[in-house]
Design a protein around this motif. Sequence first.
Motif, PDB file in Angstrom:
ATOM      1  N   GLY A 154       4.204  -3.818  -0.111  1.00  0.00           N
ATOM      2  CA  GLY A 154       5.096  -3.951   1.031  1.00  0.00           C
ATOM      3  C   GLY A 154       5.333  -2.611   1.718  1.00  0.00           C
ATOM      4  N   VAL A 155       6.095  -2.671   2.816  1.00  0.00           N
ATOM      5  CA  VAL A 155       6.513  -1.456   3.513  1.00  0.00           C
ATOM      6  C   VAL A 155       7.338  -0.594   2.559  1.00  0.00           C
ATOM      7  CG1 VAL A 155       7.919  -0.591   5.422  1.00  0.00           C
ATOM      8  CG2 VAL A 155       6.600  -2.690   5.710  1.00  0.00           C
ATOM      9  N   LYS A 156       7.102   0.696   2.552  1.00  0.00           N
ATOM     10  CA  LYS A 156       7.866   1.632   1.714  1.00  0.00           C
ATOM     11  C   LYS A 156       7.813   1.269   0.222  1.00  0.00           C
ATOM     12  CE  LYS A 156       9.877   4.703   3.100  1.00  0.00           C
ATOM     13  NZ  LYS A 156       9.243   6.021   3.279  1.00  0.00           N
ATOM     14  N   SER A 157       6.696   0.709  -0.191  1.00  0.00           N
ATOM     15  CA  SER A 157       6.551   0.355  -1.604  1.00  0.00           C
ATOM     16  C   SER A 157       6.041   1.544  -2.423  1.00  0.00           C
ATOM     17  CB  SER A 157       5.566  -0.801  -1.746  1.00  0.00           C
ATOM     18  OG  SER A 157       4.302  -0.414  -1.246  1.00  0.00           O
ATOM     19  N   GLY A 158       5.672   2.621  -1.732  1.00  0.00           N
ATOM     20  CA  GLY A 158       5.117   3.773  -2.425  1.00  0.00           C
ATOM     21  C   GLY A 158       3.599   3.698  -2.535  1.00  0.00           C
TER      22      GLY A 158
ATOM     23  N   ASN B  64      -1.452  -3.610   3.512  1.00  0.00           N
ATOM     24  CA  ASN B  64      -0.056  -4.033   3.448  1.00  0.00           C
ATOM     25  C   ASN B  64       0.052  -5.506   3.112  1.00  0.00           C
ATOM     26  OD1 ASN B  64       1.394  -1.692   5.031  1.00  0.00           O
ATOM     27  ND2 ASN B  64       2.920  -3.302   4.681  1.00  0.00           N
ATOM     28  N   GLU B  65       1.105  -5.862   2.421  1.00  0.00           N
ATOM     29  CA  GLU B  65       1.456  -7.269   2.283  1.00  0.00           C
ATOM     30  C   GLU B  65       2.444  -7.608   3.395  1.00  0.00           C
ATOM     31  OE1 GLU B  65       0.082  -9.463   0.183  1.00  0.00           O
ATOM     32  OE2 GLU B  65      -1.233  -7.823  -0.340  1.00  0.00           O
TER      33      GLU B  65
ATOM     34  N   VAL C 283       1.308  -2.376  -5.342  1.00  0.00           N
ATOM     35  CA  VAL C 283       2.325  -1.359  -5.617  1.00  0.00           C
ATOM     36  C   VAL C 283       3.717  -1.920  -5.326  1.00  0.00           C
ATOM     37  CG1 VAL C 283       3.090   0.999  -5.159  1.00  0.00           C
ATOM     38  CG2 VAL C 283       0.662   0.446  -5.044  1.00  0.00           C
ATOM     39  N   ILE C 284       4.598  -1.828  -6.320  1.00  0.00           N
ATOM     40  CA  ILE C 284       5.967  -2.321  -6.217  1.00  0.00           C
ATOM     41  C   ILE C 284       6.894  -1.202  -6.683  1.00  0.00           C
ATOM     42  CG2 ILE C 284       7.614  -4.078  -6.987  1.00  0.00           C
ATOM     43  CD1 ILE C 284       4.613  -5.275  -8.079  1.00  0.00           C
ATOM     44  N   SER C 285       7.794  -0.781  -5.792  1.00  0.00           N
ATOM     45  CA  SER C 285       8.725   0.303  -6.134  1.00  0.00           C
ATOM     46  C   SER C 285       7.997   1.509  -6.723  1.00  0.00           C
ATOM     47  CB  SER C 285       9.786  -0.199  -7.114  1.00  0.00           C
ATOM     48  OG  SER C 285      10.517  -1.265  -6.545  1.00  0.00           O
ATOM     49  N   GLY C 286       6.866   1.834  -6.169  1.00  0.00           N
ATOM     50  CA  GLY C 286       6.128   3.021  -6.598  1.00  0.00           C
ATOM     51  C   GLY C 286       5.243   2.795  -7.813  1.00  0.00           C
TER      52      GLY C 286
END
Lengths: 165, 165, 165
Positions: free
Chosen positions: B7-11, B119-120, B156-159
């Motif tokens: 996602g956006v800003k997922s790291g 991106n998702e 990638v989820i939360s970095g």
Amino acid sequence: MILITGGVKSGKSTFALLMALRYKKRAFLATGVPFDDEMMERIRKHKEERKNLFDTYEEPVDIATILQKIDRHYDVIVLECLTTYLGNLLHYNEDVESRFNILVDVVKTMVSQLIIVTNEVGWGIIPENNLARRYVEILGRWNNELAKIAQEVYLVISGIGVRIK
Amino acid sequence: MILITGGVKSGKSTFALLMALRYKKRAFLATGVPFDDEMMERIRKHKEERKNLFDTYEEPVDIATILQKIDRHYDVIVLECLTTYLGNLLHYNEDVESRFNILVDVVKTMVSQLIIVTNEVGWGIIPENNLARRYVEILGRWNNELAKIAQEVYLVISGIGVRIK
Amino acid sequence: MILITGGVKSGKSTFALLMALRYKKRAFLATGVPFDDEMMERIRKHKEERKNLFDTYEEPVDIATILQKIDRHYDVIVLECLTTYLGNLLHYNEDVESRFNILVDVVKTMVSQLIIVTNEVGWGIIPENNLARRYVEILGRWNNELAKIAQEVYLVISGIGVRIK
């Protein structure tokens, strides 16, 4: 029952169809009824993908009755998809909860392998639109309920099915 | 090729850069062209993160040609990102499909390790906006195609990069 | 600290509560303050789910102070949720960054097991709304930071917690 979830265009339908091809006698229960040209085109494409590999049934609202009727006649039944089904129920002002409860009761007793395709819709900013919000809430609850009674649950990302249960 | 999605800003960008640091000669192909101040600032920040660790190339549309040109000159090339690239193609009224097919052909023959960041975007309520909907559909299809030919795919989820292929 | 993330109605709250039930002395720190009837109803339902199994604290802004005060008095503290907390800070025009830095400092020193519930909000089309976009960016950054210092991170999908760290 096997639950397959994922985002829009994540490849979850194709993943479900490929999984179903491992079985011999195959049915496909489509909940989509074309509201517009875009949807008509989408349904046409999906049909093409299935070719003659599946017997197709179409029912926008009373899917529980169809499932009961065709159960035991097939090795596998693909129900595609829960998202459209909820949209139909809201569109026709149906009693969403009782429809879902009846569906769950039928699912629990089915003999044919059932593959349900659903959607992830709550991973963005909560929509301001009231109906959209209600939709996200209900589908989220449904996915939770179905995942509980599913033997297997897959999350599909970019066409890759990740088994999470 | 390695596909990195999230996602956006997922790291995912940081994850891609860290992965690329394991290689010696590094290039970075940026598809982002600043349309506004917010984007200009975002690009500036990304550049800062890369410092002098990467040779940077910038190209909004004809990335296939650049990839072909710099292939073999680097151990790793990071392509960041597919999302912006699709946005560019739609913005410039390019032929999205043929551009993508050319890209896939180049990717398949490349010798340098290529890391593509995407991106998702389809995990929320389907947007009412027609262009947004088309965008979700195309990017979803692209991600599926690229995941098929990728050796490794990470979500990638939360970095945290979760390898899904 | 344990970080639990997932989409809206993914079952992440229930997952967090069930996890917390393994501990003896339990506290629940709710960041939600009802802005409207929908939220009031939602909070009432959440309270009902917790019954008397948790001591409940409610604080919309200064959660760092509460955490410091109740730390060591409980075996586990559930902080629900970061998403609402960020919404509160923006609503009250608080200094988002310094509030978060103070929170992180407290989290690092806590003795009680802390379970933080957060949200995935960046998996859809980037919202046109400026505030929503800022919200997605900040929460994404926060999730990255917290995931770094967390011992365990879970992504909850349809009620199923997938450990990703």
